[in-house]
Design an enzyme around this catalytic site. Sequence first.
Site, PDB file in Angstrom:
ATOM      1  N   CYS A  10      19.240  53.322 -36.044  1.00 18.36           N
ATOM      2  CA  CYS A  10      20.630  53.313 -35.591  1.00 18.36           C
ATOM      3  C   CYS A  10      21.518  53.750 -36.754  1.00 18.36           C
ATOM      4  O   CYS A  10      21.054  53.934 -37.886  1.00 18.36           O
ATOM      5  CB  CYS A  10      21.031  51.927 -35.117  1.00 18.36           C
ATOM      6  SG  CYS A  10      20.989  50.671 -36.439  1.00 18.36           S
ATOM      7  N   HIS A  39      14.896  45.599 -42.053  1.00 21.93           N
ATOM      8  CA  HIS A  39      13.649  44.878 -41.796  1.00 21.93           C
ATOM      9  C   HIS A  39      12.555  45.823 -41.309  1.00 21.93           C
ATOM     10  O   HIS A  39      12.192  45.849 -40.124  1.00 21.93           O
ATOM     11  CB  HIS A  39      13.888  43.756 -40.791  1.00 21.93           C
ATOM     12  CG  HIS A  39      14.593  42.577 -41.381  1.00 21.93           C
ATOM     13  ND1 HIS A  39      15.293  41.649 -40.618  1.00 21.93           N
ATOM     14  CD2 HIS A  39      14.713  42.173 -42.676  1.00 21.93           C
ATOM     15  CE1 HIS A  39      15.797  40.735 -41.431  1.00 21.93           C
ATOM     16  NE2 HIS A  39      15.466  41.032 -42.662  1.00 21.93           N
ATOM     17  N   HIS A  72      22.152  43.532 -43.549  1.00 26.37           N
ATOM     18  CA  HIS A  72      22.360  42.320 -42.753  1.00 26.37           C
ATOM     19  C   HIS A  72      23.571  41.512 -43.202  1.00 26.37           C
ATOM     20  O   HIS A  72      23.968  40.567 -42.519  1.00 26.37           O
ATOM     21  CB  HIS A  72      21.111  41.430 -42.834  1.00 26.37           C
ATOM     22  CG  HIS A  72      19.855  42.185 -42.566  1.00 26.37           C
ATOM     23  ND1 HIS A  72      18.987  42.583 -43.562  1.00 26.37           N
ATOM     24  CD2 HIS A  72      19.338  42.652 -41.406  1.00 26.37           C
ATOM     25  CE1 HIS A  72      17.982  43.243 -43.029  1.00 26.37           C
ATOM     26  NE2 HIS A  72      18.165  43.314 -41.738  1.00 26.37           N
ATOM     27  N   CYS A  94      26.043  46.573 -42.566  1.00 26.12           N
ATOM     28  CA  CYS A  94      26.414  47.354 -41.401  1.00 26.12           C
ATOM     29  C   CYS A  94      27.855  47.027 -41.019  1.00 26.12           C
ATOM     30  O   CYS A  94      28.220  45.837 -40.928  1.00 26.12           O
ATOM     31  CB  CYS A  94      25.483  47.039 -40.236  1.00 26.12           C
ATOM     32  SG  CYS A  94      25.974  47.848 -38.685  1.00 26.12           S
ATOM     33  N   GLU A 124      21.080  37.914 -41.292  1.00 25.54           N
ATOM     34  CA  GLU A 124      22.408  38.155 -40.725  1.00 25.54           C
ATOM     35  C   GLU A 124      23.083  36.840 -40.357  1.00 25.54           C
ATOM     36  O   GLU A 124      24.266  36.630 -40.646  1.00 25.54           O
ATOM     37  CB  GLU A 124      22.325  39.060 -39.504  1.00 25.54           C
ATOM     38  CG  GLU A 124      23.692  39.361 -38.911  1.00 25.54           C
ATOM     39  CD  GLU A 124      23.636  40.192 -37.641  1.00 25.54           C
ATOM     40  OE1 GLU A 124      24.564  40.050 -36.818  1.00 25.54           O
ATOM     41  OE2 GLU A 124      22.685  40.982 -37.476  1.00 25.54           O
ATOM     42  N   SER A 220      14.453  41.498 -35.904  1.00 25.42           N
ATOM     43  CA  SER A 220      14.945  40.813 -34.707  1.00 25.42           C
ATOM     44  C   SER A 220      15.101  41.769 -33.541  1.00 25.42           C
ATOM     45  O   SER A 220      14.654  41.489 -32.425  1.00 25.42           O
ATOM     46  CB  SER A 220      16.284  40.131 -35.008  1.00 25.42           C
ATOM     47  OG  SER A 220      16.840  39.560 -33.843  1.00 25.42           O
ATOM     48  N   ASN A 221      15.719  42.918 -33.771  1.00 25.13           N
ATOM     49  CA  ASN A 221      15.968  43.817 -32.646  1.00 25.13           C
ATOM     50  C   ASN A 221      14.662  44.360 -32.067  1.00 25.13           C
ATOM     51  O   ASN A 221      14.553  44.560 -30.859  1.00 25.13           O
ATOM     52  CB  ASN A 221      16.914  44.943 -33.063  1.00 25.13           C
ATOM     53  CG  ASN A 221      16.271  45.974 -33.946  1.00 25.13           C
ATOM     54  OD1 ASN A 221      15.643  46.917 -33.474  1.00 25.13           O
ATOM     55  ND2 ASN A 221      16.402  45.823 -35.255  1.00 25.13           N
ATOM     56  N   SER A 263      15.303  49.560 -36.783  1.00 28.04           N
ATOM     57  CA  SER A 263      14.976  49.653 -38.203  1.00 28.04           C
ATOM     58  C   SER A 263      13.675  50.408 -38.462  1.00 28.04           C
ATOM     59  O   SER A 263      13.231  50.512 -39.607  1.00 28.04           O
ATOM     60  CB  SER A 263      14.886  48.244 -38.808  1.00 28.04           C
ATOM     61  OG  SER A 263      14.049  47.409 -38.028  1.00 28.04           O
TER      62      SER A 263
END
Length: 305
Positions: A10, A39, A72, A94, A124, A220-221, A263
């Site tokens: 992203c 990550h 993060h 970010c 984060e 996480s994502n 990521s």
Amino acid sequence: MLLAQPQSFCAGVERAVQIVEAALARYPHPVYVRKQIVHNTHVVRDLAERGAVFVDDLDEVPEGALVVFSAHGVSPAVRAQARRRGLRVIDATCPLVTKVHAEVRRFAARGDDIVLIGHAGHEESEGTLGEAPGRTTLVRTVDDVARLPAYEGGTAYVMQTTLAVDEAAEVVAALRERFPGIKGPGSDDICYATTNRQEAVRAVAAESDLLFVIGSPNSSNSLRLAELSERAGTPTRFVEDVGDVRLADLAEAARIGLTAGASAPPALVDGVIRNLRGLGPVEVVERRVAVETTTFNLPKELAAR
């Protein structure tokens, strides 16, 4: 092969990686990075081989040295520690995480009790909690909401940017039922890239016999993508790269879905496709749910001169 789009990097991750690359090109080595810049073990390994030194704590950074803060975000306490030690800081947080930090400060300044929807131990969440530690409580589930105290004054909520959209909505609904006057962010905290990748997985999972999610276990994502696919009833394999793809998993799969967390580098996706083509003919069909055009500028320390 059904290729979910968007997938992989992203804008926030691209910016963070570019920041470390630019710092390595411009400043004497070593360039220190607090925590993993993003990550993903492949990204971290590549940057370490090029001269970045990753540390868990600023105490590991020599006084006066250059340090990059990860995508993060960090708490005000970490920034204060960097100032005390005379460190030169380049901030790769970010911008969408920075937005959440600003919301916490705004709510705290009004005297609100703040609920952060997020995952305990995630960098984060730790950074966001640090903006108003005496006023902010972390929750993850509807059950956590039920255990919150009966706040007497104003209440507000914010979110970690990489949550599962549907699960976060359930927690918000529980918060609104428990605290009818609770205030939320002016715009969604879950970032556009997280939302887009989850929508793409929904589109692909429905058509797939098997779905691969590429990402690192602490992403996480990426984990949310795998969970979403599994909840859709699609057999799902979480892999870091093509080395984790097992032939046995492919035996009964004619239609294979493929995605990567925000990521995970695009090269990892290409590697899976290339290796599967080594087994026989593969037709790749994209399932695109959005076109992403967001970009973020580099910080002033690294802006083109």
